[in-house]
Enzyme design. Structure first.
Site, PDB file in Angstrom:
ATOM      1  N   LYS A  56      65.720  17.983 111.570  1.00  0.00           N
ATOM      2  CA  LYS A  56      67.150  18.338 111.639  1.00  0.00           C
ATOM      3  C   LYS A  56      67.368  19.809 111.284  1.00  0.00           C
ATOM      4  O   LYS A  56      66.536  20.417 110.598  1.00  0.00           O
ATOM      5  CB  LYS A  56      67.944  17.438 110.686  1.00  0.00           C
ATOM      6  CG  LYS A  56      67.535  17.571 109.224  1.00  0.00           C
ATOM      7  CD  LYS A  56      68.108  16.453 108.370  1.00  0.00           C
ATOM      8  CE  LYS A  56      67.691  16.606 106.919  1.00  0.00           C
ATOM      9  NZ  LYS A  56      68.010  15.399 106.119  1.00  0.00           N
ATOM     10  N   ARG A 112      76.444   7.250 100.853  1.00  0.00           N
ATOM     11  CA  ARG A 112      76.867   8.060 101.990  1.00  0.00           C
ATOM     12  C   ARG A 112      76.993   7.091 103.161  1.00  0.00           C
ATOM     13  O   ARG A 112      78.086   6.616 103.454  1.00  0.00           O
ATOM     14  CB  ARG A 112      75.804   9.136 102.262  1.00  0.00           C
ATOM     15  CG  ARG A 112      76.289  10.527 102.047  1.00  0.00           C
ATOM     16  CD  ARG A 112      75.206  11.586 102.043  1.00  0.00           C
ATOM     17  NE  ARG A 112      73.994  11.287 102.767  1.00  0.00           N
ATOM     18  CZ  ARG A 112      72.975  12.143 102.913  1.00  0.00           C
ATOM     19  NH1 ARG A 112      73.059  13.360 102.391  1.00  0.00           N
ATOM     20  NH2 ARG A 112      71.901  11.801 103.578  1.00  0.00           N
ATOM     21  N   TYR A 154      78.309  49.340  98.076  1.00  0.00           N
ATOM     22  CA  TYR A 154      79.708  48.955  97.877  1.00  0.00           C
ATOM     23  C   TYR A 154      79.990  48.692  96.402  1.00  0.00           C
ATOM     24  O   TYR A 154      79.197  48.032  95.727  1.00  0.00           O
ATOM     25  CB  TYR A 154      80.029  47.679  98.653  1.00  0.00           C
ATOM     26  CG  TYR A 154      80.077  47.851 100.140  1.00  0.00           C
ATOM     27  CD1 TYR A 154      80.996  48.713 100.733  1.00  0.00           C
ATOM     28  CD2 TYR A 154      79.209  47.140 100.964  1.00  0.00           C
ATOM     29  CE1 TYR A 154      81.041  48.866 102.103  1.00  0.00           C
ATOM     30  CE2 TYR A 154      79.251  47.279 102.340  1.00  0.00           C
ATOM     31  CZ  TYR A 154      80.169  48.150 102.903  1.00  0.00           C
ATOM     32  OH  TYR A 154      80.221  48.302 104.253  1.00  0.00           O
ATOM     33  N   MET A 190      76.270  43.225 104.201  1.00  0.00           N
ATOM     34  CA  MET A 190      76.097  42.292 105.311  1.00  0.00           C
ATOM     35  C   MET A 190      74.790  42.541 106.058  1.00  0.00           C
ATOM     36  O   MET A 190      74.082  41.607 106.434  1.00  0.00           O
ATOM     37  CB  MET A 190      77.281  42.411 106.275  1.00  0.00           C
ATOM     38  CG  MET A 190      77.331  41.314 107.317  1.00  0.00           C
ATOM     39  SD  MET A 190      78.605  41.587 108.553  1.00  0.00           S
ATOM     40  CE  MET A 190      80.088  41.502 107.573  1.00  0.00           C
TER      41      MET A 190
END
Ligand SMILES: *Cc1c(COP(=O)(O)O)cnc(C)c1O
Length: 395
Positions: free
Chosen positions: A56, A154, A283, A330
């Site tokens: 998955k 679940r 930053y 980023m």
């Protein structure tokens, strides 16, 4: 169940990574190590114990197709994914293995499951009826697995309420009850009390059915943690996701010697700055140089999945740890290379993985983001190209 093995032997072709524009920041997937890990797991498990490969979320970011290829070659009886789309991508790539879709399916997904020969987990009667109807209409006998809730809460039918659902499945001539499963809420910690309770409840459910002469086929309960630490819970099959990737589910579970991480994250030094005392970095000016410092810029950041930390974490450069300074942005992060004078522009740095005698593990990075190894593996973004290492060649 010899047909299972026969189907698995019809191995699909090895999918090749698609060409991508070069980028001096990338993920390396060592397929040789992946194959070695599968071999080691095969040697470590009882011979008759089947193995289902959970691929998955792109096999936890490693690429579902190459991992599924290695799994099938290593004898995996099933592949498992979490979404219909993931399952169909495997079918489209040519995988003919059995595919179990984890979780419950919405009614709208069921016709697709029948059409693509995907195996569903069943937890409640409406889905049983609907799937049976579709299977009958297609003139097929569709195998299904009963999902039992033993405490995870679940998916699944409660362990002491399985009988009516099982009777309903068995009454449907178009369905074949091929397996029954449950899932551990905690299997890789030293504390195993709840896992043992779940195991007892799984036994209780199976015994109740057996007492009425009802058989469920393949029984499977263990994930990687259970496989390693709870051999009494192995039953007929174990579902392994993280372990073949060479990452242990926790720091305390049993080790298999030789198993090693398949994924590394690398980048080249894209710029070097010479700081004077009082200069800041990045930053928010989160770092101020107290003395002259040499800083390297690595061209990847939180947009690639690196944790958005400040003045924490490292990169390996020339086999040494260079600490992150300032905030991660980023598309870039900055590391202090003052103590690594030989470091030069475009040298290779390792953000996760080994270099020389040093290693930054998945667990090291998990600590930085206050999370788990699973989350770290899945968090590396698609924009980092995956480079697959084969035997002698690199694709
Ligand atoms: C993800 C998943 C697994 C695999 O777990 P690992 O700890 O990665 O081996 C097994 N079973 C179910 C139901 C899962 O959702």
């Amino acid at each position: 169940m010899t047909t299972l093995t026969e189907e698995v032997m019809a191995a699909p072709p090895t999918p090749l990574a698609r060409d991508r524009a070069p980028r001096p920041a990338w993920i390396e997937i060592d397929l040789r190590q992946l194959r070695r890990n599968f071999q080691l797991i095969n040697q470590a498990k009882p011979r008759q114990l089947r193995h289902l490969a959970v691929v998955k979320d792109e096999a936890y970011g490693h690429g579902a197709l190459p991992v599924a290829t290695a799994a099938v070659a290593a004898g995996a009886a099933f592949l498992a994914v979490s979404t219909l789309e993931e399952a169909m991508a495997l079918r489209e790539a040519g995988f003919r293995s059995r595919i179990l879709i984890l979780g419950d399916r919405h009614e709208a997904e069921l016709p697709w499951c029948v059409a693509h020969n995907l195996t569903c987990c069943l937890s409640e009667p409406d889905t049983v009826a609907r799937l049976a109807q579709l299977a009958a209409r297609a003139g097929q006998r569709v195998p299904v697995h009963l999902k039992i809730n033993t405490g995870m809460n679940r998916y699944g039918v409660r362990w002491n309420e399985t009988l009516p659902l099982v009777q309903k499945i068995l009454a449907e001539k178009s369905l074949l009850l091929e397996g029954a499963l449950s899932h551990f809420a905690q299997s890789d910690e030293t504390e195993k009390t709840f896992a043992r309770l779940q195991l007892a409840r799984f036994h209780e459910a199976l015994n109740e059915l057996a007492a009425r002469g009802l058989t469920v086929g393949l029984r499977h309960l263990c994930n990687s943690g259970g496989f390693l630490d709870l051999p009494e819970a192995h039953f007929d099959m174990v579902r392994l996701g993280i372990l073949p990737l060479g990452v242990f589910p926790s720091a305390v579970c049993r080790r298999i010697p030789g198993l090693a991480a398949v994924m590394s994250v690398k980048a080249r030094l894209a710029a070097i700055q010479h700081l004077q005392p009082g200069d800041h970095v990045g930053y928010g000016m989160r770092y101020t140089a107290a003395a002259p410092r040499r800083i390297a810029v690595l061209p990847l950041g939180y947009g690639d999945g690196f944790p958005r930390v400040r003045n924490q974490g490292w990169a390996l450069i020339h086999g040494r740890r260079a600490p992150v300074v300032g905030g991660v942005s980023m598309d870039a992060l900055t590391v202090d290379i003052t103590e690594i004078p030989e470091a030069k522009l475009w040298d290779e740095a390792v953000l996760m993985g080994r270099q020389g005698d040093e290693e930054i593990t998945v667990h090291d990075i998990a600590q930085l983001k206050n999370s788990a190894s699973y989350d770290v593996l899945c968090s590396w973004r698609e924009r980092l190209p995956r480079v697959y290492l084969h035997d002698e060649t690199t694709v």
